[in-house]
Write a protein that holds these residues in place. Structure first.
Motif, PDB file in Angstrom:
ATOM      1  N   VAL A   1       0.840  -1.197   0.000  1.00 36.41           N
ATOM      2  CA  VAL A   1       0.000   0.000   0.000  1.00 36.41           C
ATOM      3  C   VAL A   1       0.877   1.250   0.000  1.00 36.41           C
ATOM      4  N   VAL A   2       0.536   2.193  -0.870  1.00 40.37           N
ATOM      5  CA  VAL A   2       1.177   3.502  -0.852  1.00 40.37           C
ATOM      6  C   VAL A   2       0.467   4.317   0.230  1.00 40.37           C
ATOM      7  N   SER A   3       1.229   4.852   1.174  1.00 40.08           N
ATOM      8  CA  SER A   3       0.665   5.585   2.303  1.00 40.08           C
ATOM      9  C   SER A   3       0.926   7.079   2.141  1.00 40.08           C
ATOM     10  N   ILE A   4      -0.164   7.843   2.206  1.00 41.79           N
ATOM     11  CA  ILE A   4      -0.099   9.291   2.042  1.00 41.79           C
ATOM     12  C   ILE A   4      -0.766   9.920   3.255  1.00 41.79           C
ATOM     13  N   CYS A   5      -0.105  10.871   3.888  1.00 44.91           N
ATOM     14  CA  CYS A   5      -0.662  11.533   5.065  1.00 44.91           C
ATOM     15  C   CYS A   5      -0.804  13.029   4.817  1.00 44.91           C
ATOM     16  N   LEU A   6      -1.942  13.571   5.257  1.00 41.73           N
ATOM     17  CA  LEU A   6      -2.191  15.011   5.189  1.00 41.73           C
ATOM     18  C   LEU A   6      -2.037  15.610   6.582  1.00 41.73           C
ATOM     19  N   ALA A   7      -1.368  16.752   6.670  1.00 42.52           N
ATOM     20  CA  ALA A   7      -1.285  17.479   7.934  1.00 42.52           C
ATOM     21  C   ALA A   7      -2.685  17.934   8.310  1.00 42.52           C
ATOM     22  N   GLY A   8      -3.063  17.698   9.544  1.00 31.95           N
ATOM     23  CA  GLY A   8      -4.368  18.139  10.015  1.00 31.95           C
ATOM     24  C   GLY A   8      -5.095  17.047  10.760  1.00 31.95           C
ATOM     25  N   ASN A   9      -6.093  17.480  11.506  1.00 30.72           N
ATOM     26  CA  ASN A   9      -6.931  16.589  12.297  1.00 30.72           C
ATOM     27  C   ASN A   9      -8.356  16.723  11.766  1.00 30.72           C
ATOM     28  N   PHE A  10      -8.800  15.741  11.021  1.00 34.99           N
ATOM     29  CA  PHE A  10     -10.101  15.805  10.365  1.00 34.99           C
ATOM     30  C   PHE A  10     -11.199  15.121  11.184  1.00 34.99           C
ATOM     31  N   THR A  11     -10.955  15.010  12.489  1.00 36.06           N
ATOM     32  CA  THR A  11     -11.908  14.449  13.439  1.00 36.06           C
ATOM     33  C   THR A  11     -12.955  15.508  13.786  1.00 36.06           C
ATOM     34  N   ILE A  12     -14.164  15.072  14.063  1.00 33.81           N
ATOM     35  CA  ILE A  12     -15.233  15.983  14.491  1.00 33.81           C
ATOM     36  C   ILE A  12     -15.029  16.334  15.969  1.00 33.81           C
TER      37      ILE A  12
END
Length: 178
Positions: free
Chosen positions: A80-91
């Motif tokens: 699997v290619v793993s890509i992470c975005l900076a940020g917390n997308f939790t409610i």
């Protein structure tokens, strides 16, 4: 080795506060945190467990070569290619809204990266010898598809797929103009 799926991640919160904004963290911050957590250096010299990390301003960092073991989703760290975005997308329970949202710059960078991976345009990325990338649009998933986690927060499961669909629609529109 064939990499045939993509997992998209977010930073999420931190251990002491799962609702903390993490969009202002940088690649170097995650590198330090992952060194403390796993101390698992990549062939590119980093400790970040993902293949790619996209900062708030859209800056793309490759931390691990494609085909190299990641520390991103247990049981799928080679295929699997793993890509992470900076940020917390939790409610947030306080606001009922996502703590952070992907920025337009992040969306643009992710769209380009996903499209390049799906098109097989890998020239600007480090790839391990013997590794091949064969990604289909339906093989782009949130981290939670691979592990028991809520990662990537409240973003829809189709978030990454939809970015690639936007590109395909643009291409179709251009083709129809011919």
């Amino acid at each position: 080795m064939v990499l045939d799926k993509i997992a998209i991640h977010h930073f999420g919160g931190v251990q002491k506060d799962s609702y903390l904004s993490t969009q202002d963290l940088f690649f170097s911050d995650i590198d330090i945190a992952h060194k403390r957590r796993w101390n698992f250096r990549s062939s590119l010299g980093f400790f970040v467990g993902y293949n790619f990390l996209i900062e708030k301003d859209g800056s793309l960092h490759q931390a691990r070569a494609l085909g190299e073991e990641t520390a991103a989703q247990a049981g799928s760290n080679f295929s699997v290619v793993s890509i992470c975005l900076a940020g917390n997308f939790t409610i947030s329970p306080l606001t009922g809204q996502m703590v952070d949202k992907p920025t337009e710059a992040q969306r643009g960078t992710l769209k380009k990266l996903l499209t390049n991976l799906a098109d097989g345009h890998l020239q600007e990325y480090k790839v391990m010898a013997g590794a091949t990338v064969n990604i289909k649009i339906y093989d782009i998933h949130p981290h939670r598809f691979f592990s028991q986690t809520s990662c990537y927060g409240a973003l829809p499961d189709s978030f990454g797929k939809n970015l690639v669909l936007e590109v395909l629609q643009e291409r179709l529109g251009n083709f129809q103009k011919l």
